[in-house]
Design a protein around this motif. Sequence first.
Motif, PDB file in Angstrom:
ATOM      1  N   LEU A 128       0.808  -1.221   0.000  1.00 50.66           N
ATOM      2  CA  LEU A 128       0.000   0.000   0.000  1.00 50.66           C
ATOM      3  C   LEU A 128       0.840   1.269   0.000  1.00 50.66           C
ATOM      4  CD1 LEU A 128      -2.835  -0.934   2.542  1.00 50.66           C
ATOM      5  CD2 LEU A 128      -3.049  -0.704   0.056  1.00 50.66           C
ATOM      6  N   ALA A 129       2.146   1.135   0.203  1.00 55.68           N
ATOM      7  CA  ALA A 129       3.008   2.314   0.348  1.00 55.68           C
ATOM      8  C   ALA A 129       3.001   3.197  -0.896  1.00 55.68           C
ATOM      9  CB  ALA A 129       4.433   1.876   0.678  1.00 55.68           C
ATOM     10  N   ARG A 130       2.671   2.622  -2.035  1.00 53.24           N
ATOM     11  CA  ARG A 130       2.695   3.401  -3.287  1.00 53.24           C
ATOM     12  C   ARG A 130       1.438   4.261  -3.476  1.00 53.24           C
ATOM     13  NH1 ARG A 130       2.238  -2.038  -6.823  1.00 53.24           N
ATOM     14  NH2 ARG A 130       2.977  -2.848  -4.824  1.00 53.24           N
ATOM     15  N   TYR A 131       0.435   4.073  -2.632  1.00 55.07           N
ATOM     16  CA  TYR A 131      -0.833   4.772  -2.815  1.00 55.07           C
ATOM     17  C   TYR A 131      -1.000   5.897  -1.792  1.00 55.07           C
ATOM     18  CZ  TYR A 131      -1.716   0.508  -5.461  1.00 55.07           C
ATOM     19  OH  TYR A 131      -1.617  -0.531  -6.341  1.00 55.07           O
ATOM     20  N   PRO A 132      -1.778   6.936  -2.147  1.00 49.28           N
ATOM     21  CA  PRO A 132      -2.001   8.042  -1.202  1.00 49.28           C
ATOM     22  C   PRO A 132      -2.706   7.540   0.063  1.00 49.28           C
ATOM     23  CG  PRO A 132      -2.674   8.661  -3.434  1.00 49.28           C
ATOM     24  CD  PRO A 132      -2.417   7.192  -3.455  1.00 49.28           C
ATOM     25  N   ARG A 133      -2.139   7.874   1.217  1.00 54.60           N
ATOM     26  CA  ARG A 133      -2.663   7.359   2.481  1.00 54.60           C
ATOM     27  C   ARG A 133      -4.110   7.767   2.712  1.00 54.60           C
ATOM     28  NH1 ARG A 133      -4.904   5.080   5.521  1.00 54.60           N
ATOM     29  NH2 ARG A 133      -4.466   4.488   7.689  1.00 54.60           N
ATOM     30  N   ALA A 134      -4.511   8.918   2.238  1.00 61.79           N
ATOM     31  CA  ALA A 134      -5.875   9.384   2.494  1.00 61.79           C
ATOM     32  C   ALA A 134      -6.915   8.629   1.679  1.00 61.79           C
ATOM     33  CB  ALA A 134      -5.976  10.870   2.190  1.00 61.79           C
ATOM     34  N   GLU A 135      -6.477   7.792   0.735  1.00 60.49           N
ATOM     35  CA  GLU A 135      -7.415   7.148  -0.182  1.00 60.49           C
ATOM     36  C   GLU A 135      -7.763   5.711   0.193  1.00 60.49           C
ATOM     37  OE1 GLU A 135      -6.381   7.599  -4.279  1.00 60.49           O
ATOM     38  OE2 GLU A 135      -5.987   9.758  -4.074  1.00 60.49           O
ATOM     39  N   TYR A 136      -7.225   5.191   1.300  1.00 67.25           N
ATOM     40  CA  TYR A 136      -7.580   3.831   1.691  1.00 67.25           C
ATOM     41  C   TYR A 136      -7.733   3.731   3.204  1.00 67.25           C
ATOM     42  CZ  TYR A 136      -2.532   3.308   2.643  1.00 67.25           C
ATOM     43  OH  TYR A 136      -1.248   3.475   3.103  1.00 67.25           O
ATOM     44  N   THR A 137      -8.432   2.689   3.618  1.00 64.41           N
ATOM     45  CA  THR A 137      -8.708   2.412   5.024  1.00 64.41           C
ATOM     46  C   THR A 137      -8.050   1.096   5.415  1.00 64.41           C
ATOM     47  OG1 THR A 137     -10.800   3.618   4.998  1.00 64.41           O
ATOM     48  CG2 THR A 137     -10.561   1.915   6.671  1.00 64.41           C
ATOM     49  N   VAL A 138      -7.379   1.101   6.561  1.00 66.28           N
ATOM     50  CA  VAL A 138      -6.721  -0.103   7.063  1.00 66.28           C
ATOM     51  C   VAL A 138      -7.258  -0.421   8.453  1.00 66.28           C
ATOM     52  CG1 VAL A 138      -4.545  -1.108   7.859  1.00 66.28           C
ATOM     53  CG2 VAL A 138      -4.596   0.224   5.758  1.00 66.28           C
ATOM     54  N   SER A 139      -7.558  -1.695   8.667  1.00 61.07           N
ATOM     55  CA  SER A 139      -7.890  -2.150  10.018  1.00 61.07           C
ATOM     56  C   SER A 139      -6.913  -3.236  10.426  1.00 61.07           C
ATOM     57  CB  SER A 139      -9.327  -2.678  10.097  1.00 61.07           C
ATOM     58  OG  SER A 139      -9.527  -3.777   9.226  1.00 61.07           O
ATOM     59  N   THR A 140      -6.577  -3.243  11.711  1.00 62.35           N
ATOM     60  CA  THR A 140      -5.817  -4.343  12.289  1.00 62.35           C
ATOM     61  C   THR A 140      -6.458  -4.697  13.625  1.00 62.35           C
ATOM     62  OG1 THR A 140      -3.614  -5.236  12.727  1.00 62.35           O
ATOM     63  CG2 THR A 140      -4.042  -2.970  13.467  1.00 62.35           C
ATOM     64  N   LYS A 141      -5.809  -5.582  14.372  1.00 61.44           N
ATOM     65  CA  LYS A 141      -6.471  -6.144  15.549  1.00 61.44           C
ATOM     66  C   LYS A 141      -5.519  -6.206  16.736  1.00 61.44           C
ATOM     67  CE  LYS A 141      -9.318  -8.827  12.391  1.00 61.44           C
ATOM     68  NZ  LYS A 141      -8.490  -8.726  11.174  1.00 61.44           N
ATOM     69  N   VAL A 142      -6.100  -6.242  17.919  1.00 56.74           N
ATOM     70  CA  VAL A 142      -5.335  -6.364  19.153  1.00 56.74           C
ATOM     71  C   VAL A 142      -5.920  -7.502  19.986  1.00 56.74           C
ATOM     72  CG1 VAL A 142      -4.611  -3.933  19.234  1.00 56.74           C
ATOM     73  CG2 VAL A 142      -6.785  -4.613  20.285  1.00 56.74           C
ATOM     74  N   GLY A 143      -5.076  -8.028  20.893  1.00 55.41           N
ATOM     75  CA  GLY A 143      -5.503  -9.136  21.731  1.00 55.41           C
ATOM     76  C   GLY A 143      -4.521 -10.284  21.701  1.00 55.41           C
ATOM     77  N   ARG A 144      -3.811 -10.422  20.585  1.00 55.60           N
ATOM     78  CA  ARG A 144      -2.719 -11.399  20.482  1.00 55.60           C
ATOM     79  C   ARG A 144      -1.419 -10.615  20.297  1.00 55.60           C
ATOM     80  NH1 ARG A 144      -6.802 -14.058  17.336  1.00 55.60           N
ATOM     81  NH2 ARG A 144      -7.044 -16.297  17.717  1.00 55.60           N
ATOM     82  N   ARG A 145      -0.647 -10.530  21.355  1.00 60.11           N
ATOM     83  CA  ARG A 145       0.630  -9.824  21.305  1.00 60.11           C
ATOM     84  C   ARG A 145       1.712 -10.798  20.853  1.00 60.11           C
ATOM     85  NH1 ARG A 145       3.809  -9.395  25.469  1.00 60.11           N
ATOM     86  NH2 ARG A 145       2.125  -9.835  26.963  1.00 60.11           N
ATOM     87  N   LEU A 146       2.604 -10.359  19.957  1.00 57.97           N
ATOM     88  CA  LEU A 146       3.670 -11.219  19.445  1.00 57.97           C
ATOM     89  C   LEU A 146       4.948 -11.019  20.255  1.00 57.97           C
ATOM     90  CD1 LEU A 146       3.227 -10.815  15.573  1.00 57.97           C
ATOM     91  CD2 LEU A 146       2.126 -12.455  17.123  1.00 57.97           C
ATOM     92  N   GLU A 147       5.509 -12.128  20.707  1.00 64.68           N
ATOM     93  CA  GLU A 147       6.761 -12.099  21.458  1.00 64.68           C
ATOM     94  C   GLU A 147       7.781 -12.995  20.761  1.00 64.68           C
ATOM     95  OE1 GLU A 147       7.703 -10.370  24.004  1.00 64.68           O
ATOM     96  OE2 GLU A 147       5.783  -9.417  24.518  1.00 64.68           O
ATOM     97  N   PRO A 148       9.056 -12.552  20.662  1.00 65.20           N
ATOM     98  CA  PRO A 148      10.087 -13.388  20.027  1.00 65.20           C
ATOM     99  C   PRO A 148      10.256 -14.715  20.763  1.00 65.20           C
ATOM    100  CG  PRO A 148      10.872 -11.141  20.373  1.00 65.20           C
ATOM    101  CD  PRO A 148       9.590 -11.262  21.129  1.00 65.20           C
TER     102      PRO A 148
END
Length: 320
Positions: free
Chosen positions: A67-87
């Motif tokens: 998505l880095a090539r597209y204007p940030r104002a033109e798309y919507t991103v969702s992500t999630k919380v609840g599963r934290r990643l640990e090495p």
Amino acid sequence: MTTLGGSGVAVSRLAFGGAAIGNLFTEVSDEQAHEAVTAAWERGIRYFDTAPHYGLGLSERRLGEALARYPRAEYTVSTKVGRRLEPTEVAGDDLANGFAVPAAHHRVWDFSADGVRRTLEASLERLGLDRVDVVYLHDPDDHAEDVFREGYPALEKLRSEGVVGAIGAGMNQAEMLTRFVRETDVDVVLCAGRYTLLDRSALDELLPAAVEWGVSVVVGGAFNSGLLADPRPGATYNYAHAPTELLDRALRMKEVADRHGIGLRAAALAYCAAHPAVASVLVGARSAAEVHDCADQFATQVPDAFWQELRETGLLEEQA
């Protein structure tokens, strides 16, 4: 485009689900993943969903790069919380959790206020973004006390601070999502697999409650993990072998669809999109070809006669 609840966050009616580009069940190359996101953009998709859980962060990294090539104002991103990643130091893969990636991290359930913020900060780093538009509490089925006491208030605080635009919960069940709708100030809930041509349990309480309270619904799992995409012996339903009675039901639906000159996939997507509570239908894809197929199916006009025949043959309830 439509907006999520009263948030002002806009989403396209068809959304891109990022689990597959996190190597869900099988490996996908970086090039294939980027081509899938590019195809989604070309087909007018402007809402992209991901999560740390998907490939232990691989989906987020790939989505951010594409998505880095597209204007940030033109798309919507969702992500999630609840599963934290640990090495982790343990060698091996993550196939036990469904992803064909090295097990360089392990997941820690964490719906604490601190965990929510730390998980979101790590997601932003992987995505290469300074903000995401939507954050969901991810699969809090067995963590109700923690999520309502700490996880949800933490998201509400992030929204009030302007860190995120919309908040909600994403689950494979309708009951707890209904509780979120009725007892909190979420903007949206993501309901996977519970509002489909084969499982209409979300129609009982969740969708009516969402309409009543002005909460948007994003529907995932429209094909119930495969059965409604290609009903045949050996097909999967909710990531397991489809029960015989459901396979028979799906095959009968396919016969009706064939008679009306449409694909069952088109009918499955149209059914999900038609309810007034539904803002967007989320479909996972691992290649450009899959994206184009989904977009074509979503654009197909399903004739009224198809729905009428489903009702007449008992394959669809009158109120659906």
